[in-house]
Design a protein around this motif. Structure first.
Motif, PDB file in Angstrom:
ATOM      1  N   ILE A  25     -16.454  12.098  10.343  1.00 50.35           N
ATOM      2  CA  ILE A  25     -15.925  11.164  11.352  1.00 50.35           C
ATOM      3  C   ILE A  25     -14.433  10.902  11.118  1.00 50.35           C
ATOM      4  O   ILE A  25     -13.637  10.842  12.044  1.00 50.35           O
ATOM      5  N   VAL A  31     -14.098  14.334  17.538  1.00 46.75           N
ATOM      6  CA  VAL A  31     -14.934  13.167  17.239  1.00 46.75           C
ATOM      7  C   VAL A  31     -14.947  12.259  18.456  1.00 46.75           C
ATOM      8  O   VAL A  31     -13.893  11.793  18.901  1.00 46.75           O
ATOM      9  N   HIS A  32     -16.134  12.049  19.022  1.00 46.87           N
ATOM     10  CA  HIS A  32     -16.288  11.054  20.086  1.00 46.87           C
ATOM     11  C   HIS A  32     -16.982   9.844  19.474  1.00 46.87           C
ATOM     12  O   HIS A  32     -18.076   9.956  18.935  1.00 46.87           O
ATOM     13  N   ARG A  33     -16.327   8.695  19.556  1.00 54.26           N
ATOM     14  CA  ARG A  33     -16.925   7.427  19.079  1.00 54.26           C
ATOM     15  C   ARG A  33     -17.008   6.482  20.251  1.00 54.26           C
ATOM     16  O   ARG A  33     -16.041   6.332  20.995  1.00 54.26           O
ATOM     17  N   HIS A  34     -18.156   5.832  20.396  1.00 58.86           N
ATOM     18  CA  HIS A  34     -18.322   4.850  21.459  1.00 58.86           C
ATOM     19  C   HIS A  34     -17.541   3.582  21.087  1.00 58.86           C
ATOM     20  O   HIS A  34     -17.441   3.235  19.902  1.00 58.86           O
ATOM     21  N   ASP A  36     -17.681   0.212  20.382  1.00 57.96           N
ATOM     22  CA  ASP A  36     -18.972  -0.340  19.956  1.00 57.96           C
ATOM     23  C   ASP A  36     -18.810  -1.545  19.029  1.00 57.96           C
ATOM     24  O   ASP A  36     -17.783  -1.690  18.365  1.00 57.96           O
ATOM     25  N   ALA A  39     -20.075   0.251  13.655  1.00 54.80           N
ATOM     26  CA  ALA A  39     -19.444   1.516  13.251  1.00 54.80           C
ATOM     27  C   ALA A  39     -20.501   2.618  13.366  1.00 54.80           C
ATOM     28  O   ALA A  39     -21.702   2.334  13.244  1.00 54.80           O
ATOM     29  N   PRO A  40     -20.087   3.884  13.599  1.00 56.07           N
ATOM     30  CA  PRO A  40     -21.073   4.960  13.777  1.00 56.07           C
ATOM     31  C   PRO A  40     -22.075   5.069  12.620  1.00 56.07           C
ATOM     32  O   PRO A  40     -23.259   5.356  12.833  1.00 56.07           O
ATOM     33  N   ARG A  75     -23.264   7.220  20.887  1.00 57.11           N
ATOM     34  CA  ARG A  75     -22.455   6.408  19.957  1.00 57.11           C
ATOM     35  C   ARG A  75     -21.513   7.285  19.140  1.00 57.11           C
ATOM     36  O   ARG A  75     -20.448   6.830  18.735  1.00 57.11           O
ATOM     37  N   LEU A  76     -21.963   8.514  18.882  1.00 59.70           N
ATOM     38  CA  LEU A  76     -21.152   9.413  18.051  1.00 59.70           C
ATOM     39  C   LEU A  76     -21.493  10.856  18.377  1.00 59.70           C
ATOM     40  O   LEU A  76     -22.673  11.215  18.467  1.00 59.70           O
ATOM     41  N   ALA A  78     -19.632  14.273  16.614  1.00 55.71           N
ATOM     42  CA  ALA A  78     -18.524  14.799  15.810  1.00 55.71           C
ATOM     43  C   ALA A  78     -18.853  16.218  15.410  1.00 55.71           C
ATOM     44  O   ALA A  78     -19.989  16.507  15.024  1.00 55.71           O
TER      45      ALA A  78
END
Ligand SMILES: CC(C)(COP(=O)(O)OP(=O)(O)OC[C@H]1O[C@@H](n2cnc3c(N)ncnc32)[C@H](O)[C@@H]1OP(=O)(O)O)[C@@H](O)C(=O)NCCC(=O)NCCS
Length: 288
Positions: A25, A31-34, A36, A39-40, A75-76, A78
């Motif tokens: 991450i 890396v796509h992180r929502h 949120d 944390a992922p 949410r994630l 990667a």
């Protein structure tokens, strides 16, 4: 699960994978992180949270556990630069989708891609553009709006309010934007200013705002449908802006759906302006 024609293996992530996931991450590009409350890595232990491995090497991770039960946000996702993000997505997403289809209450899987590469991947996998989210900002040099006329009184939120807060959240937001009780608790714990609106001893609205380097971010605002249009939302917003001014804030931001006329009118009246940032929201309806 060993995948035919590849040397990639897909399995559910465990807490033993935490360090390798953290490296993926933090150090990888794809890396796509929502956006949120968690944390992922905090989603570990919930399903689906899948990883793809090539031997001992972590190639990718995908987390999209339902929360609330009817909606699963991505949410994630990667992918390691040692693999193709596109190829590994095409392997890992169908497995996650099959896991999601086993959740009978689940209706939607959704994502807010912040990068073109991820938007392209999900578009190819059956996600459709549903609407957009726009960002607005209020600057402390803007004069405060006139005090709204309302019967509501505003007070700080306390832990015991959360059951009523969740009822309002459920009643006010469209399904895909509802928060679970657990998520609202997390939001409340991270809040800089969390307040509720009371009418005749009943809780009819709430807002939760977080601190940012420039001041604040209004993260949640909702009013019970039967009490909307009576100045309750404006009172909550006026009150939180006053609170942030007292803390020395330079600006307060908020995101809302581009087609949410009620909130856009409220924010415009309070002195918010569009920042120009706009994010697409993609959804896919799940058949069971
Ligand atoms: C957005 C929301 C909080 C507004 O709360 P509210 O108590 O109804 O707002 P107010 O009564 O204080 O109204 C503020 C302004 O918005 C306008 N407004 C409220 N509802 C409206 C609607 N459905 N359509 C157009 N304008 C609307 C009001 O007319 C008022 O302007 P006015 O004084 O010129 O009449 C409420 O509609 C809501 O809970 N919506 C669902 C959850 C949501 O979308 N939250 C915001 C996400 S960021």
């Amino acid at each position: 699960m060993r995948l035919p024609g590849t040397r990639l293996t897909v399995r559910t992530a465990t807490t033993a994978d935490r360090q390798r996931l953290a490296n993926l991450i933090h150090f990888e590009i794809y890396v796509h992180r929502h956006l949120d409350w968690r944390a992922p890595l905090d989603w570990l232990g919930q399903t689906p949270y899948l990883i793809a491995e090539h031997g001992n090497q972590l190639s990718a991770a995908l987390a999209c556990p339902p929360d609330p039960p009817s909606v699963a946000w991505v949410r994630l996702f990667a992918a390691s630069s040692s693999t193709s993000a596109e190829r590994v997505w095409e392997i890992i997403w169908p497995k996650a989708k099959a896991d999601l289809e086993a959740h009978p209450e689940l209706t939607w899987v959704a994502a807010i891609p912040l990068s073109q590469w991820f938007e392209t991947l999900i578009e190819r996998s059956g996600f459709s553009l549903s609407h957009h989210v726009v960002m607005l900002s209020w600057e402390s040099k803007t004069p405060l709006p006139p005090v709204p006329k309302t019967l509501a009184s505003i007070r700080p939120m306390v832990n015991d309010d959360l059951t009523e807060v969740q009822k309002i959240d459920q009643a006010a937001f469209p399904e895909v934007w509802r928060n679970s009780r657990e998520c609202l608790e997390l939001a409340f714990r991270q809040a800089a200013i969390a307040t509720v609106a009371m009418v005749d001893g009943n809780l009819v609205g709430y807002q939760i705002s977080t601190a940012t380097p420039m001041g604040g971010h209004l993260a949640r605002l909702a009013v019970l449908p039967a009490e909307q249009g009576k100045g309750v939302g404006a009172s909550l917003v006026y009150n939180l802006l006053t609170g942030f001014i007292q803390r020395g804030a330079q600006s307060v931001t908020v995101n809302t759906q581009q087609d949410n006329h009620a909130s856009l009118k409220l924010y415009a009246k309070a002195g918010f302006h569009f920042t120009g940032e706009i994010y697409p929201v993609y959804q896919q309806h799940l058949e069971h």
